[in-house]
Design an enzyme around this catalytic site. Structure first.
Site, mmCIF file in Angstrom:
data_model
loop_
_atom_site.group_PDB
_atom_site.id
_atom_site.type_symbol
_atom_site.label_atom_id
_atom_site.label_comp_id
_atom_site.label_asym_id
_atom_site.label_seq_id
_atom_site.Cartn_x
_atom_site.Cartn_y
_atom_site.Cartn_z
ATOM 1 N N LYS A 1 37.210 33.831 42.466
ATOM 2 C CA LYS A 1 37.223 34.654 42.973
ATOM 3 C C LYS A 1 38.381 35.171 43.510
ATOM 4 O O LYS A 1 40.341 34.765 43.255
ATOM 5 C CB LYS A 1 36.400 33.775 44.198
ATOM 6 C CG LYS A 1 35.201 33.445 44.476
ATOM 7 C CD LYS A 1 34.263 34.535 44.788
ATOM 8 C CE LYS A 1 33.238 34.165 44.893
ATOM 9 N NZ LYS A 1 31.503 35.324 45.234
ATOM 10 N N ASP B 1 35.281 37.296 40.504
ATOM 11 C CA ASP B 1 34.288 38.175 41.102
ATOM 12 C C ASP B 1 35.279 38.570 42.529
ATOM 13 O O ASP B 1 35.914 38.483 42.748
ATOM 14 C CB ASP B 1 33.364 37.416 41.772
ATOM 15 C CG ASP B 1 32.393 38.072 43.426
ATOM 16 O OD1 ASP B 1 32.471 39.104 42.909
ATOM 17 O OD2 ASP B 1 31.831 37.615 43.449
ATOM 18 N N GLU C 1 32.711 41.609 38.298
ATOM 19 C CA GLU C 1 31.549 41.392 39.736
ATOM 20 C C GLU C 1 31.914 41.859 40.424
ATOM 21 O O GLU C 1 33.245 42.167 41.391
ATOM 22 C CB GLU C 1 30.758 39.777 39.175
ATOM 23 C CG GLU C 1 29.664 39.475 40.606
ATOM 24 C CD GLU C 1 29.658 38.477 41.174
ATOM 25 O OE1 GLU C 1 28.563 38.773 42.120
ATOM 26 O OE2 GLU C 1 29.827 38.195 40.393
#
Length: 376
Positions: free
Chosen positions: A164, A193, A219
């Site tokens: 993340k 992401d 992402e």
């Protein structure tokens, strides 16, 4: 076969460790459990899970919407007639995908149980009996994330990982993701992401460096509204660009496919508003040559099993799935548990989702009268 009652219960499950995302840190997860019963007393189970600040939904609002609006609209319907079910729910309220998904999920479970088949049979049947599972590395610290990834590789639990990014400076995020991939090497595939956190200039700077570091896919780098920006990134870079938050309806999926604004879609039953619309989104992607990833909203045993049943029917699940929710929680409210083995989640066997409620655990973790007090 008719729906005669709908019950909703909010529960809170503790996590084994703080789970850090770009938008929040999760120490306990709120879930809305839905129990739908027919005239013979048979029961179907559904679940809605909310990641704080991912969208506008809350578990409290989901419960109210189901109790006061959706449940009265579906009483008397056949739980297996999903198109009619969605027609009635959509006529009652616009959008509100999370409550609609949870209620539909329970209806699918009930219908499949009555037929004595796995839920996948209602969506064309399973094409696989296990799903490769990705783990989110949510510590926000490269050495700790590497240590966790090494542990999961040794345990043969995960060899797909997602980093993340978006909360720190873009340069620090890229350096952290590159360090994790460098440490894991060819033993694991690593995704990134950004959860909409970058603008196009930041994404244009970061993506080639992530690609050079060996990151497999990026992402949702841009805000969901910037469809043209996503298209430009897809045209410019070889590393696949995945859409997540931007793909929440069948119509948005069709728009992205038509405009070539994503190389991959992340599909989620709750985000799409149910298993039936999620399957429709997957069909659009498959027809357009867009690869798929099975996402998560950090579901417990019920939601994970439902997602797994649906994902098992998707042929182009090239990026695996993210159904690690049960591994993040330190306890459960179901008697049966999803089985994780050799880097995969075994698709639960039916009828339905193959899950039943542990009534004692439900009584302990339910927010109205349970003994557990959620972490803030």
């Amino acid at each position: 076969m008719q729906i005669v009652s709908v019950e909703t219960i909010i529960v809170d499950l503790p996590t084994v460790r703080p789970h850090k995302l770009a938008m929040a840190t999760i120490n306990s997860q709120g879930l809305v459990i839905v129990r739908v019963r027919d005239e013979q007393g048979n029961e179907g189970l559904g679940e809605a899970s909310v990641i704080p600040h991912y969208g506008s939904e809350t578990v409290e609002a989901i419960k109210v919407v189901i109790d006061q609006y959706l449940a009265p609209a579906v009483i008397g319907l056949n739980p297996g007639e999903l198109e009619i079910l969605h027609e009635k729910m959509n006529a009652c309220l616009k959008e509100n995908h999370y409550p609609k998904a949870a209620l539909e999920m329970a209806c699918v479970d009930l219908a499949a149980r009555r037929l004595g088949v796995p839920a996948s049979a209602l969506f064309g049947g399973a094409v696989r009996d296990r799903l490769q599972v990705l783990l989110v590395l949510g510590n926000g610290d490269a050495p700790r994330d590497i240590e966790l990834a090494e542990q999961k590789l040794d345990e043969r639990q995960h060899n797909l990982f997602l980093v993340k990014v978006g909360k720190a400076d873009v340069r620090d995020d890229v350096a952290r993701a590159a360090a994790i991939k460098r440490a894991l090497g060819e033993r694991a595939r690593v995704h990134v992401d950004a959860n909409q956190s970058w603008d196009e200039a930041q994404a244009t700077w970061a993506i080639p460096r992530l690609e050079d570091a060996g990151i497999a896919v990026v992402e949702q780098p841009l805000p969901r509204w910037n469809v043209e920006g996503m298209r430009r990134l897809c045209e410019r870079f070889a590393v696949p660009i995945m859409a997540d938050e931007a793909i929440d309806t069948v119509e948005s999926a069709l728009d992205f496919a038509r405009r070539g604004a994503a190389d991959a879609f992340s599909i989620k039953v709750t985000k799409q508003g149910g298993m039936l619309p999620t399957r429709k989104v997957a069909t659009i992607a498959e027809a357009a040559g867009i690869s798929l990833f099975g996402g998560t909203m950090l579901e417990g045993g019920i939601g994970t099993s439902a997602y797994a049943q649906l994902f098992s029917t998707v042929r182009r699940l090239d990026w695996g799935c993210q159904l690690f929710g049960p591994l993040l929680f330190s306890d459960t409210i179901t008697v049966e548990q999803p089985i994780f083995k050799d880097f995969h989640l075994q698709v639960p066997q039916g009828p339905g989702y193959g899950m039943t409620i542990d009534e004692e655990k439900l009584a302990y973790y339910r927010r109205d009268g349970g003994k557990y007090r959620r972490a803030q």
